[in-house]
Design an enzyme around this catalytic site. Structure first.
Site, mmCIF file in Angstrom:
data_model
loop_
_atom_site.group_PDB
_atom_site.id
_atom_site.type_symbol
_atom_site.label_atom_id
_atom_site.label_comp_id
_atom_site.label_asym_id
_atom_site.label_seq_id
_atom_site.Cartn_x
_atom_site.Cartn_y
_atom_site.Cartn_z
ATOM 1 N N ARG A 22 0.828 -1.222 0.000
ATOM 2 C CA ARG A 22 0.000 0.000 0.000
ATOM 3 C C ARG A 22 0.859 1.267 0.000
ATOM 4 N NH1 ARG A 22 -5.605 -0.685 1.017
ATOM 5 N NH2 ARG A 22 -6.052 -2.795 0.369
ATOM 6 N N ARG A 26 -3.384 6.464 0.087
ATOM 7 C CA ARG A 26 -3.937 7.676 0.702
ATOM 8 C C ARG A 26 -3.009 8.424 1.652
ATOM 9 N NH1 ARG A 26 -9.098 4.630 2.725
ATOM 10 N NH2 ARG A 26 -7.431 3.097 2.814
ATOM 11 N N ARG A 35 -6.915 11.987 -6.196
ATOM 12 C CA ARG A 35 -8.136 11.318 -5.729
ATOM 13 C C ARG A 35 -9.289 12.306 -5.512
ATOM 14 N NH1 ARG A 35 -12.049 8.997 -4.452
ATOM 15 N NH2 ARG A 35 -12.328 7.257 -3.000
ATOM 16 N N ASP A 71 -6.432 -2.814 -7.766
ATOM 17 C CA ASP A 71 -6.975 -3.437 -6.558
ATOM 18 C C ASP A 71 -7.147 -4.925 -6.842
ATOM 19 O OD1 ASP A 71 -8.186 -2.545 -3.813
ATOM 20 O OD2 ASP A 71 -9.489 -4.126 -4.562
ATOM 21 N N TYR A 144 -14.688 -12.408 -0.516
ATOM 22 C CA TYR A 144 -15.456 -11.190 -0.820
ATOM 23 C C TYR A 144 -16.687 -11.499 -1.675
ATOM 24 C CZ TYR A 144 -11.957 -7.994 1.086
ATOM 25 O OH TYR A 144 -11.118 -7.307 1.925
HETATM 26 O O1 CP3 Z 1 -0.080 -1.596 -2.584
HETATM 27 C C1 CP3 Z 1 -0.322 -0.644 -3.338
HETATM 28 O O2 CP3 Z 1 0.022 0.516 -3.083
HETATM 29 C C2 CP3 Z 1 -0.973 -0.943 -4.673
HETATM 30 C C3 CP3 Z 1 -2.371 -0.837 -4.759
HETATM 31 C C4 CP3 Z 1 -3.310 -1.746 -3.966
HETATM 32 C C5 CP3 Z 1 -4.597 -1.313 -3.556
HETATM 33 N N1 CP3 Z 1 -5.258 -2.379 -3.025
HETATM 34 C C6 CP3 Z 1 -5.116 0.054 -3.735
HETATM 35 C C7 CP3 Z 1 -6.247 0.531 -2.919
HETATM 36 C C8 CP3 Z 1 -3.184 -3.108 -3.606
HETATM 37 C C9 CP3 Z 1 -2.012 -4.048 -3.747
HETATM 38 C C10 CP3 Z 1 -4.435 -3.489 -3.010
HETATM 39 C C11 CP3 Z 1 -4.720 -4.868 -2.538
HETATM 40 C C12 CP3 Z 1 -5.949 -5.130 -1.786
HETATM 41 N N2 CP3 Z 1 -7.190 -4.543 -1.908
HETATM 42 C C13 CP3 Z 1 -6.068 -6.159 -0.810
HETATM 43 C C14 CP3 Z 1 -4.957 -7.129 -0.416
HETATM 44 C C15 CP3 Z 1 -3.953 -6.551 0.483
HETATM 45 C C16 CP3 Z 1 -4.434 -6.246 1.882
HETATM 46 O O3 CP3 Z 1 -4.355 -5.076 2.265
HETATM 47 O O4 CP3 Z 1 -4.808 -7.188 2.602
HETATM 48 C C17 CP3 Z 1 -7.383 -6.136 -0.320
HETATM 49 C C18 CP3 Z 1 -7.960 -7.045 0.757
HETATM 50 C C19 CP3 Z 1 -8.091 -5.106 -1.037
HETATM 51 C C20 CP3 Z 1 -9.513 -4.719 -0.899
HETATM 52 C C21 CP3 Z 1 -9.685 -3.279 -0.576
HETATM 53 N N3 CP3 Z 1 -9.550 -2.238 -1.478
HETATM 54 C C22 CP3 Z 1 -10.050 -2.696 0.682
HETATM 55 C C23 CP3 Z 1 -10.307 -3.485 1.941
HETATM 56 C C24 CP3 Z 1 -10.105 -1.286 0.478
HETATM 57 C C25 CP3 Z 1 -10.557 -0.189 1.433
HETATM 58 C C26 CP3 Z 1 -9.849 0.005 2.645
HETATM 59 C C27 CP3 Z 1 -8.343 0.113 2.527
HETATM 60 O O5 CP3 Z 1 -7.661 -0.716 3.164
HETATM 61 O O6 CP3 Z 1 -7.825 0.995 1.837
HETATM 62 C C28 CP3 Z 1 -9.757 -1.042 -0.856
HETATM 63 C C29 CP3 Z 1 -9.638 0.290 -1.509
HETATM 64 C C30 CP3 Z 1 -8.270 0.679 -1.942
HETATM 65 N N4 CP3 Z 1 -7.428 -0.135 -2.647
HETATM 66 C C31 CP3 Z 1 -7.630 1.952 -1.753
HETATM 67 C C32 CP3 Z 1 -6.377 1.864 -2.379
HETATM 68 C C33 CP3 Z 1 -5.342 2.951 -2.506
HETATM 69 C C34 CP3 Z 1 -8.238 3.184 -1.102
HETATM 70 C C35 CP3 Z 1 -9.072 3.856 -2.126
HETATM 71 C C36 CP3 Z 1 -9.378 5.309 -1.851
HETATM 72 O O7 CP3 Z 1 -8.608 6.188 -2.282
HETATM 73 O O8 CP3 Z 1 -10.433 5.564 -1.255
#
Ligand code: CP3
Length: 344
Positions: A22, A26, A35, A71, A144
């Site tokens: 990540r 954000r 964003r 994602d 999911y």
């Molecule tokens: O790692 C990185 O920087 C690359 C991008 C990336 C995102 N999601 C962007 C994202 C990666 C590798 C993921 C993987 C992801 N997404 C996982 C597996 C890794 C983990 O953390 O366990 C999972 C379970 C998700 C599902 C997901 N997507 C959730 C639970 C959320 C919301 C809450 C959160 O943790 O951010 C997202 C949204 C998301 N995915 C955001 C980002 C940058 C936030 C979006 C925003 O700007 O509102």
């Protein structure tokens, strides 16, 4: 030459490479700036924006790898599944029976989230460091799909696995087929390593994981390695599963903060280890943070180590603290293990 790829290929080098799960997100003001004007899906589906965000942490922090901004949900719309983010993924319709699984499309490779490959192509062309492609592991995506949204315990999904094993297998097989096509498209576009995210695998007991998780993972890992690209497998809360994880065929395993790297080293012979700073340490005062990061660096010795967090960065993380950790990792002289046969 890349210190990240060298380490993934098993070289126990003089310093550990560093990147952060990540890292494109954000906590970065430059991410929030984009964003403000675009929804998350818009950013994900616009290759120019996705490539720009992919490279933001490289420019600011000097990390050794860039993870593609997408994602784990990115391929689902091409399977016919509607997903929104609020802020976590929410499905219009959960997939809970044989008919719903039968309706899921397994599209040809070029139709699986083509915007992701396009973003890899742009990012790889501009990046000074390797671009990491990724996909969600079948179990985690199925969690999911069945639950319909995030959950602390994914009880509906776990009940489904136990009550409908053949339907679950059909679902997991489709998800694995799509993951293979999706990852192949990222590799063809220039991704030079791949990570599989299995965030919820740790909720399963070892037998269920061996039955429903491991076989599909082995198939995906073998398909990607056939393309000549190293694979990292990441699961959370999975200390009890490491015996199985050792058999998946991945080059590297990402370890969360609960399992000490030294213990993981014993349970995962021959694997490159990635991790495992507690992402919450990033929220602590600088001296506490750097002491914790130093401890992880010390623990990571004794075999190839990719410095990372044990799970994703929290949105409230201070980018300056992250930069300080990068400097610490780059300045930490490891004591590499001499290759077998070498004399001191
Ligand atoms: O790692 C990185 O920087 C690359 C991008 C990336 C995102 N999601 C962007 C994202 C990666 C590798 C993921 C993987 C992801 N997404 C996982 C597996 C890794 C983990 O953390 O366990 C999972 C379970 C998700 C599902 C997901 N997507 C959730 C639970 C959320 C919301 C809450 C959160 O943790 O951010 C997202 C949204 C998301 N995915 C955001 C980002 C940058 C936030 C979006 C925003 O700007 O509102």
């Amino acid at each position: 030459m890349s210190v990240y790829l060298d380490t993934l290929r098993g070289r126990d080098g003089e310093r550990a490479p560093v990147w952060f799960m990540r890292q494109a997100g954000r906590y970065l003001p430059e991410y929030r700036h984009i964003r403000e004007r675009h929804s998350f899906w818009e950013m994900v589906r616009t290759p120019e924006l996705a490539a720009e965000v992919t490279l933001q942490p490289v420019a600011r922090l000097g990390v050794d790898a860039a993870i593609l901004f997408q994602d784990i949900m990115s391929p689902l719309p091409s399977m016919g599944v509607e997903v929104e983010f609020a802020p976590g993924p929410v499905l219009a319709e959960p997939v809970r029976d044989a008919a719903a699984v039968a309706r899921l499309r397994v599209p040809p490779a070029e139709e699986v989230a083509p915007f992701a490959a396009a973003a890899v192509r742009l990012a790889a062309a501009a990046s000074p460091v390797p671009v990491i492609g990724f996909a969600g592991a079948p179990l985690t995506l199925a969690a999911y799909l069945v639950e319909g949204k995030g959950s602390k315990d994914f009880a509906t999904f776990r009940a489904f696995l136990r009550s409908e094993p053949p339907v679950a297998e059909a679902l997991l097989t489709k998800l694995a087929d799509v993951a293979i096509a999706y990852l192949a498209s990222q590799v063809a576009a220039g991704a030079s390593a791949v990570q599989l995210f299995d965030s919820w695998a740790g909720l399963l007991d070892r037998e269920s994981y061996a039955r429903h998780g491991a076989p599909h993972l082995r198939r995906i890992v073998a398909a990607v390695r056939e393309l000549g690209v190293p694979v990292t497998y990441m699961a959370i809360g999975a200390g009890h599963l490491l015996g199985e994880v050792a058999t998946l065929g991945s080059d590297a395993v990402s370890v969360d903060w609960r399992t000490p790297l030294r213990q993981a080293r014993r349970l995962l012979p021959g694997k490159v280890l990635q991790g495992n700073l507690d992402p919450a340490a990033m929220l602590a005062p600088r001296d506490v943070l750097l002491a914790e990061a130093g401890r992880v660096l010390t623990d990571g010795q004794g075999g190839p180590h990719v410095f990372n967090l044990g799970h994703g960065m929290f949105p409230g993380t201070d980018p300056d603290g992250v930069a300080a950790v990068v400097d610490l990792v780059k300045g930490f002289a490891r004591r590499p293990v001499a290759p077998a046969g070498a004399t001191a």
